[in-house]
Motif scaffolding. Structure first.
Motif, PDB file in Angstrom:
ATOM      1  N   GLU A 183      61.900  27.882  14.008  1.00  0.00           N
ATOM      2  CA  GLU A 183      62.887  28.484  13.779  1.00  0.00           C
ATOM      3  C   GLU A 183      63.646  30.303  13.607  1.00  0.00           C
ATOM      4  OE1 GLU A 183      67.132  27.641  11.093  1.00  0.00           O
ATOM      5  OE2 GLU A 183      66.170  25.665  11.999  1.00  0.00           O
ATOM      6  N   ARG A 197      59.376  22.941  17.119  1.00  0.00           N
ATOM      7  CA  ARG A 197      58.872  21.852  17.859  1.00  0.00           C
ATOM      8  C   ARG A 197      57.679  22.286  18.106  1.00  0.00           C
ATOM      9  NH1 ARG A 197      61.953  23.672  22.244  1.00  0.00           N
ATOM     10  NH2 ARG A 197      60.157  25.141  22.943  1.00  0.00           N
ATOM     11  N   GLU A 236      62.772  32.960  15.521  1.00  0.00           N
ATOM     12  CA  GLU A 236      61.259  33.603  16.113  1.00  0.00           C
ATOM     13  C   GLU A 236      61.269  33.210  17.593  1.00  0.00           C
ATOM     14  OE1 GLU A 236      57.314  32.406  14.584  1.00  0.00           O
ATOM     15  OE2 GLU A 236      58.369  33.072  12.596  1.00  0.00           O
ATOM     16  N   GLU A 237      61.933  34.364  18.651  1.00  0.00           N
ATOM     17  CA  GLU A 237      61.690  34.632  19.932  1.00  0.00           C
ATOM     18  C   GLU A 237      60.305  33.919  21.138  1.00  0.00           C
ATOM     19  OE1 GLU A 237      63.116  38.189  21.850  1.00  0.00           O
ATOM     20  OE2 GLU A 237      64.362  38.608  20.270  1.00  0.00           O
ATOM     21  N   THR A 238      59.744  33.909  20.081  1.00  0.00           N
ATOM     22  CA  THR A 238      57.761  33.324  20.829  1.00  0.00           C
ATOM     23  C   THR A 238      56.654  32.639  20.314  1.00  0.00           C
ATOM     24  OG1 THR A 238      56.333  35.032  20.256  1.00  0.00           O
ATOM     25  CG2 THR A 238      58.053  35.680  22.123  1.00  0.00           C
ATOM     26  N   PRO A 239      56.709  31.839  20.772  1.00  0.00           N
ATOM     27  CA  PRO A 239      56.161  31.101  19.265  1.00  0.00           C
ATOM     28  C   PRO A 239      54.471  31.237  18.694  1.00  0.00           C
ATOM     29  CG  PRO A 239      55.018  30.118  22.104  1.00  0.00           C
ATOM     30  CD  PRO A 239      56.402  31.145  21.630  1.00  0.00           C
ATOM     31  N   GLU A 244      51.329  25.798  20.395  1.00  0.00           N
ATOM     32  CA  GLU A 244      52.725  25.937  20.095  1.00  0.00           C
ATOM     33  C   GLU A 244      53.525  26.210  18.816  1.00  0.00           C
ATOM     34  OE1 GLU A 244      54.564  26.545  23.852  1.00  0.00           O
ATOM     35  OE2 GLU A 244      52.693  27.529  24.361  1.00  0.00           O
ATOM     36  N   HIS A 259      56.749  25.893  17.319  1.00  0.00           N
ATOM     37  CA  HIS A 259      57.919  26.560  18.008  1.00  0.00           C
ATOM     38  C   HIS A 259      58.387  27.315  16.595  1.00  0.00           C
ATOM     39  CE1 HIS A 259      57.813  27.218  22.506  1.00  0.00           C
ATOM     40  NE2 HIS A 259      57.017  26.149  21.824  1.00  0.00           N
TER      41      HIS A 259
END
Length: 161
Positions: free
Chosen positions: A129, A13, A131-134, A125, A127
């Protein structure tokens, strides 16, 4: 990377936030594009599914994702899905916004040759796959985009805490 190889860091995303200035002529009817630069790059048109964008003083947000995603709010989501074809965040070398022109420049009226856009703040940003943060790219303005002042706005990578 072969054309059919799976990406190492698939982008699921993309969220783009643009704050438009309030100065006279700060808004635009022209299209705005997101460019992901590099060998894994691509261009996306930032157009809302419904309504106007890039109005004076606006805080616009565009979410590029699969058309099945509830948050997706861009026009023609099937053509603006970062998963089709898959994008690899490790192959994105830069991010920028680019102001297009519409209608075609040579059919505009004399006074409309430079439809400018003033950007006060832009944030992208990615996003990814797993990864917790963008991965974040950002730029503070005010910056004008248009024929007389340039049509690309590079954004800088930001290290999130």
């Amino acid at each position: 990377m072969a054309g059919d190889a799976a990406p190492r860091a698939p982008i699921l995303r993309i969220v783009v936030r643009v704050n438009v200035g309030t100065d006279r002529m700060a808004a635009s009817d022209d299209p705005l594009f997101l460019e992901l630069l590099g060998p894994g790059g691509r261009e996306f048109r930032l157009a809302p599914e419904h309504g106007k964008a890039l109005r004076r003083g606006a805080h616009d947000e565009y979410v590029l994702a699969g058309k099945e995603a509830a948050a997706c709010n861009v026009g023609q989501p099937e053509r603006n899905d970062p998963r089709a074809p898959d994008l690899d965040a490790t192959r994105v070398l830069g991010v920028c916004l680019r102001k297009g022109m519409e209608p075609i420049p040579n059919v505009r009226g004399f006074g409309e040759m430079d439809d400018r856009l003033q950007i006060l703040h832009a944030r992208v940003e990615l996003h990814v796959e797993g990864e917790e943060t963008p991965r974040v790219y950002e730029r503070e303005g005010p910056v004008w985009l248009g024929l007389a002042c340039g049509q690309r706005l590079p954004l800088e990578p930001v290290a999130e805490p």
